[in-house]
Each structure stands twice: as C-alpha cells, then as structure tokens.
Design an enzyme around this catalytic site. Structure first.
Site, PDB file in Angstrom:
ATOM      1  N   ASP A  61       0.883  -1.172   0.000  1.00  0.00           N
ATOM      2  CA  ASP A  61       0.000   0.000   0.000  1.00  0.00           C
ATOM      3  C   ASP A  61       0.919   1.220   0.000  1.00  0.00           C
ATOM      4  O   ASP A  61       1.637   1.460   0.987  1.00  0.00           O
ATOM      5  CB  ASP A  61      -0.883  -0.018   1.256  1.00  0.00           C
ATOM      6  CG  ASP A  61      -1.787   1.202   1.335  1.00  0.00           C
ATOM      7  OD1 ASP A  61      -1.546   2.195   0.602  1.00  0.00           O
ATOM      8  OD2 ASP A  61      -2.738   1.166   2.132  1.00  0.00           O
ATOM      9  N   SER A 140      -0.631  14.430 -13.736  1.00  0.00           N
ATOM     10  CA  SER A 140      -1.846  14.518 -14.559  1.00  0.00           C
ATOM     11  C   SER A 140      -1.949  15.938 -15.108  1.00  0.00           C
ATOM     12  O   SER A 140      -1.401  16.878 -14.517  1.00  0.00           O
ATOM     13  CB  SER A 140      -3.075  14.232 -13.691  1.00  0.00           C
ATOM     14  OG  SER A 140      -4.256  14.623 -14.357  1.00  0.00           O
ATOM     15  N   TYR A 153      -8.453  15.059  -6.301  1.00  0.00           N
ATOM     16  CA  TYR A 153      -7.526  14.483  -7.285  1.00  0.00           C
ATOM     17  C   TYR A 153      -6.623  15.587  -7.854  1.00  0.00           C
ATOM     18  O   TYR A 153      -5.401  15.442  -7.909  1.00  0.00           O
ATOM     19  CB  TYR A 153      -8.328  13.810  -8.396  1.00  0.00           C
ATOM     20  CG  TYR A 153      -7.472  13.146  -9.456  1.00  0.00           C
ATOM     21  CD1 TYR A 153      -6.962  11.871  -9.247  1.00  0.00           C
ATOM     22  CD2 TYR A 153      -7.174  13.794 -10.649  1.00  0.00           C
ATOM     23  CE1 TYR A 153      -6.171  11.262 -10.216  1.00  0.00           C
ATOM     24  CE2 TYR A 153      -6.395  13.192 -11.617  1.00  0.00           C
ATOM     25  CZ  TYR A 153      -5.901  11.922 -11.391  1.00  0.00           C
ATOM     26  OH  TYR A 153      -5.114  11.322 -12.348  1.00  0.00           O
ATOM     27  N   LYS A 157      -2.455  15.933  -7.550  1.00  0.00           N
ATOM     28  CA  LYS A 157      -1.547  15.929  -8.693  1.00  0.00           C
ATOM     29  C   LYS A 157      -0.735  17.232  -8.762  1.00  0.00           C
ATOM     30  O   LYS A 157       0.386  17.249  -9.253  1.00  0.00           O
ATOM     31  CB  LYS A 157      -2.322  15.683  -9.988  1.00  0.00           C
ATOM     32  CG  LYS A 157      -2.940  14.275 -10.045  1.00  0.00           C
ATOM     33  CD  LYS A 157      -1.881  13.185  -9.918  1.00  0.00           C
ATOM     34  CE  LYS A 157      -2.443  11.794 -10.051  1.00  0.00           C
ATOM     35  NZ  LYS A 157      -1.423  10.742 -10.073  1.00  0.00           N
TER      36      LYS A 157
END
Ligand SMILES: NC(=O)c1ccc[n+]([C@@H]2O[C@H](COP(=O)([O-])OP(=O)(O)OC[C@H]3O[C@@H](n4cnc5c(N)ncnc54)[C@H](O)[C@@H]3O)[C@@H](O)[C@H]2O)c1
Length: 261
Positions: A61, A140, A153, A157
């Site tokens: 993980d 991203s 998100y 990024k």
C-alpha cells in the site's frame, strides 16, 4: 525492442493495471529487471509472471510508510541499489469541492501525493547508489488545469508536480546522480479513465498508426515516455514535466475553427 535500460533495476508502483503495468512491461522489454508493486496482488503477480524471469511482484500500500521500509530492505537485499523508480499508483475521486468530505480529501492526498513522497523518501538511499538514477512521477494534466469534478484528485496531482521539481533541485544541489521528472497524461484508456468517462462521456480509442485527434490514448503511449525518461538518452533532463495528453493543455477550449473572413 532494443536495450535502452539494459541492466537497470526498476521499481514500478501501480503495476497491476493501466500505465504502471504497461511501463513495467516496456522497461523489462528494454532490458531492465523490474519489481512490480501494487495493492492488487492477483493482477500484479499475474503481470510479473507474464513478463517473465526479469520481473517480480511485491504487495504494497503506497500510503503506508512502514511497508515502504520493508520494500526498501527487500530491494537492498536483492539488488543493493535502485536505478529507476516509477510512481504510477493512484486513485481518482469524482467529487467537486462541495461534495468532497475531509476524509475523502485526506485519502486521495495520502495515496496520490503521500504515496509518491513515501516512495521517493524510502528509495533515496538506494537511488543514491546508482550511477544514473531516474525518478518518474505520473502526475496529470489536472495539475495544470484543475479538475472541477475531481477536487481532491487535482490537489494531489498539483502536489506531485511540485514535489518532482523539489526532488530534482535537491538532487542537483547535493550532487546526486538522480534525475526526477513528471509525466502528465490525459485521457489514456485504463480502468481509472473508464470511471471518469462514466461521468464525462467517452471518446473512441485510437487505432495504431492513426493520429489520435479527439480520441483516447493507450497505456503504452505513456510507457514510451517512461522508458525515454528512464534511459540515459534523457541525461540532460531533470525537473521537467512531459505532457502526454494529445494537446489537451495546449487547447483547453477544444477545436477552434474560426472563419478568418
Ligand atoms: N488514465 C488517465 O487518463 C490518467 C490521466 C492522468 C493521470 N493518470 C494517473 O496515472 C496513474 C496510473 O493510472 P491508470 O489510469 O493506469 O489507473 P489504473 O486504475 O489502471 O491503475 C492504478 C493502479 O494503482 C493501484 N493502487 C491504487 N491505490 C494503491 C495503493 N494505495 N497502493 C498501491 N497501489 C495502489 C491500483 O491497484 C491500480 O493497479 C495514476 O497516478 C493516475 O492518477 C491517469
């Protein structure tokens, strides 16, 4: 395939699926010994088996600092050094600023940004032992444009983008033979993108040999960029960001055919 990373030791996170799987496969095909890591043990070990003798799988993980120490010890025992670190593991959460809970925000940050931080931190002593090491963080285009439907998100990024430059600067300042760059994909056909497309509409995938105007890219489009940045062909490149996005950042408003008359 040629031997662009012959003899190098590579570790790829998120290697059970999508771009991580494609990067692991292409690095191995180019001569590297690859350690695939992922939470998904079944798909990760299947991918390692498919690659063959030069690959192995470890369950991890990426958001767990203790597990990273165990992986670092294992890599040290097996190889004594690390040459290539690819941080591709990540999750997406489709929730805007009003619908993101603090727990959800922290989880996305812990995996996407925290996972990248912990990987680089744990592997630094082994990367220092390489003659020519390369860290490649999969960020991203959300770090350039934001992501209204994916608030946490986008934040994660953005952190990956700046951490990459901080690590690159640190390595140069300290005379370490380690380059660190980020790749910024957009609209690559993977299980993660399927999840996003359910909310945003899905373009057709692109056929080989066709310029993918308005279409989805393939995981190997990102893997080619990984191999380049991992190889010594990129020896003069550090702290940079490589967009693999079919021009989407260049053209945020899409096609703009205007009658000039
Ligand atoms: N698909 C796209 O168009 C796109 C665009 C921009 C950025 N990205 C980024 O590219 C990277 C790869 O994404 P993908 O599209 O290949 O997605 P994917 O869902 O196919 O693969 C992600 C992998 O990460 C693993 N993972 C998730 N949480 C983990 C954890 N805590 N520990 C270890 N492994 C974990 C998953 O098991 C999976 O194998 C991600 O960082 C993603 O944010 C993807």
């Amino acid at each position: 395939m040629s031997s662009r990373v012959e003899g190098k030791i590579a570790l790829v996170t998120g290697a059970a699926s999508g771009m991580g799987a494609a990067a692991a496969q292409m690095l191995a095909a180019e001569g590297a010994t690859v350690i695939l890591v992922d939470l998904n043990e079944e798909m990760g070990s299947q991918n390692a088996k498919r690659i063959g003798e030069s690959a192995s799988f470890l369950k991890l993980d990426v958001s767990d600092a203790n597990q990273w120490q165990d992986v670092a010890s294992e890599v040290e025992k097996r190889h004594g050094r690390l040459d290539i670190l690819v941080n591709s593991a990540g999750i997406v959460l489709i929730a805007d600023i009003e619908h993101t809970t603090p727990d959800q925000f922290n989880r996305v940050l812990a995996i996407n940004a925290g996972g990248t931080f912990l990987a680089c931190r744990a592997m630094m002593p082994l990367l220092k032992r390489s003659n020519h090491a390369s860290i490649i963080n999969i960020a991203s285009t959300a770090s350039h444009q934001g992501f209204g439907l994916g608030f946490a998100y986008g934040a994660s990024k953005g952190a990956v983008r700046t951490m990459t430059k901080s690590i690159a600067a640190f390595c140069q300042d300290n005379g370490l033979p380690i380059r660190c760059n980020s790749i910024h994909p957009n609209e690559i056909e993977t299980p993660m993108m399927e999840e996003v497309m359910m909310r945003t509409g899905k373009p057709e995938p692109v056929a080989d040999g066709v310029l993918p105007l308005g279409k989805l890219g393939a995981p190997k489009d990102v893997a080619y960029a990984v191999v380049y940045l991992a190889s010594e062909e990129a020896r003069f490149i550090t702290g940079t960001e490589l967009l693999v996005d079919n021009g989407s950042v260049m053209r945020p408003f899409g096609t703009s055919i205007v009658d000039p008359t």
